[in-house]
Scaffold this motif. Sequence first.
Motif, PDB file in Angstrom:
ATOM      1  N   ARG A 241      -9.571  31.243  17.183  1.00 51.18           N
ATOM      2  CA  ARG A 241      -8.234  31.772  16.926  1.00 51.18           C
ATOM      3  C   ARG A 241      -7.177  30.678  17.079  1.00 51.18           C
ATOM      4  O   ARG A 241      -6.186  30.656  16.332  1.00 51.18           O
ATOM      5  CB  ARG A 241      -7.947  32.956  17.847  1.00 51.18           C
ATOM      6  CG  ARG A 241      -8.740  34.205  17.470  1.00 51.18           C
ATOM      7  CD  ARG A 241      -8.271  35.432  18.214  1.00 51.18           C
ATOM      8  NE  ARG A 241      -8.954  36.634  17.752  1.00 51.18           N
ATOM      9  CZ  ARG A 241      -8.587  37.349  16.679  1.00 51.18           C
ATOM     10  NH1 ARG A 241      -7.536  36.964  15.965  1.00 51.18           N
ATOM     11  NH2 ARG A 241      -9.254  38.424  16.320  1.00 51.18           N
ATOM     12  N   LEU A 328     -12.629  36.148  13.278  1.00 52.70           N
ATOM     13  CA  LEU A 328     -11.476  36.100  12.374  1.00 52.70           C
ATOM     14  C   LEU A 328     -11.571  37.109  11.236  1.00 52.70           C
ATOM     15  O   LEU A 328     -10.804  37.038  10.285  1.00 52.70           O
ATOM     16  CB  LEU A 328     -11.311  34.692  11.817  1.00 52.70           C
ATOM     17  CG  LEU A 328     -11.000  33.602  12.850  1.00 52.70           C
ATOM     18  CD1 LEU A 328     -10.948  32.232  12.199  1.00 52.70           C
ATOM     19  CD2 LEU A 328      -9.699  33.895  13.579  1.00 52.70           C
ATOM     20  N   THR A 331      -8.234  38.995  10.357  1.00 54.08           N
ATOM     21  CA  THR A 331      -7.035  38.271   9.933  1.00 54.08           C
ATOM     22  C   THR A 331      -6.589  38.716   8.544  1.00 54.08           C
ATOM     23  O   THR A 331      -7.375  39.245   7.772  1.00 54.08           O
ATOM     24  CB  THR A 331      -7.302  36.758   9.917  1.00 54.08           C
ATOM     25  OG1 THR A 331      -8.451  36.480   9.100  1.00 54.08           O
ATOM     26  CG2 THR A 331      -7.542  36.250  11.327  1.00 54.08           C
TER      27      THR A 331
END
Length: 331
Positions: A241, A328, A331
């Motif tokens: 991140r 992720l 995202t």
Amino acid sequence: MTTKLRIASSPHEPVAALLDGRVEIDGAETEVFVEPLASDVFRHLLEGRYDVSELGLTYFLRSFDTPDAPFVALPIFPARNFRHSAMFVNTDAGIAGPEDLAGRTVGEFGLYGSDPGVWLKGILRDEHGVAPERCSWVIGGTDHPIPAFDWIPQPVPSGVDVRHAADGQTLAAMLESGELDALLSVDVPRSLLDGTTKKIARLFPDYETVERDYYRRTGIFPQMHLVAVRRELAGETDLLRSIYRAFAESKEIVQRQYREGARKQHMEVITPWFSSHFAENRALLGEDWWPYGLAANRTAIDTFLRYHHEQGLSRRLLTSEDIFAPALLDT
């Protein structure tokens, strides 16, 4: 605990602030490597020199399709380009439109199934009915001879005629002479740029109009490269991140410069009428015209994954969830 990371990229605008140290990765001590040629970055990553690196989509997928896949992907895209502009033709070959490519001999820069090659072959098949197996393919360098990229797997599906250009041959010269009917290349032939050719033209002369229409219809701004990390880092959620935030901040610095530059009509930019061009792009592509993250890029990436599989370059049809780090996916 601080993690030591070797980070590599070629000098793209979206990563400039990360490469020059204006942006740092929280929790990491970084050593940054900038290489002029993207293919050198890719090769050196595959040789184990880097921990976090730019990597072409097909190069990543070819490494991902091995028994001990060494990398996972992050939804960070330092290089994009619309690719209708990447096809060139010999003007004596009788190619008036995309459909006329069927049965022709076509050069391709670098390797069979380059990143622009996968995109454009997929578009030609989807929108014009010309599948790659209907052409013969010659691989090489556009204006300079290059050896085969033997440092990456080179799958070629059965039924597709592919050969490498002979030693000393260039694809641009072969196109000029008529040995090739067309050329699919990330590099524009030098003779077309300098106006000395009598035989080379673009397949889509008004490619900008074609590419803008393609985006309006599909919402796809084709990615060429992503960021890959060593698989050993895939479970380091906080670190991944931090890497993502740093790349996103670096990209946003550049976008903000262009937005703010519009106030003074981009006087710092050397290109005349740049501001009107920027305004047109902004109206079409939006405020974040170079998005990172899975949500904004899923359609395009899944399209590339489909093309890669259809073209015989991936053994199975992958999805975004298969290739991107779990940390992720939101995202």
